[in-house]
Design an enzyme around this catalytic site. Sequence first.
Site, short mmCIF file in Angstrom:
data_model
loop_
_atom_site.label_atom_id
_atom_site.label_comp_id
_atom_site.label_asym_id
_atom_site.label_seq_id
_atom_site.Cartn_x
_atom_site.Cartn_y
_atom_site.Cartn_z
N GLY A 88 -1.98 3.42 1.29
CA GLY A 88 -0.71 3.93 0.81
C GLY A 88 -0.82 5.20 0.00
O GLY A 88 0.21 5.79 -0.37
N CYS A 89 -2.02 5.66 -0.29
CA CYS A 89 -2.21 6.87 -1.10
C CYS A 89 -1.81 8.11 -0.29
O CYS A 89 -2.32 8.36 0.80
CB CYS A 89 -3.66 6.97 -1.54
SG CYS A 89 -4.08 8.51 -2.39
#
Length: 136
Positions: A11-12
């Site tokens: 999700g970064c």
Amino acid sequence: MAEVIFYEKPGCVGNARQKARLRGSGHRLEVRSLIAEEWTAARLRPFFGTRPVAQWFNAASPRMKSSEVVPDRLDPEAALALMVADPLLIRRPLMQVGEQCEAGFDEAPIADWIGLAPAEVAVTDACPRIPDGTAC
């Protein structure tokens, strides 16, 4: 073209940009979760090479930002123990090609190592969501 094992924080946004940069340069990625991986000190240590201990850490991790963890006060063994216990402390991405391992996303060394196609905008390990540009 290299086969890159790419350890990310799922999700970064920064890791997404880095993966796109590597893929755009013709590399194939095997993406793994840095958080879910079962690290040991011996397995993690090669990613940091000769860098000083302070450069092993993700400066934007909550424990770094709160000054709970101060890398300048740690020897390599203590630093690795902390990172094994809390992978959010690890500078990312971690990348491996064959036996060579690297931490962080500094374009010049990566270009020398595996090659990067020219790009209009540089990609780093600084998080685009954090105003001061530290890694997230």
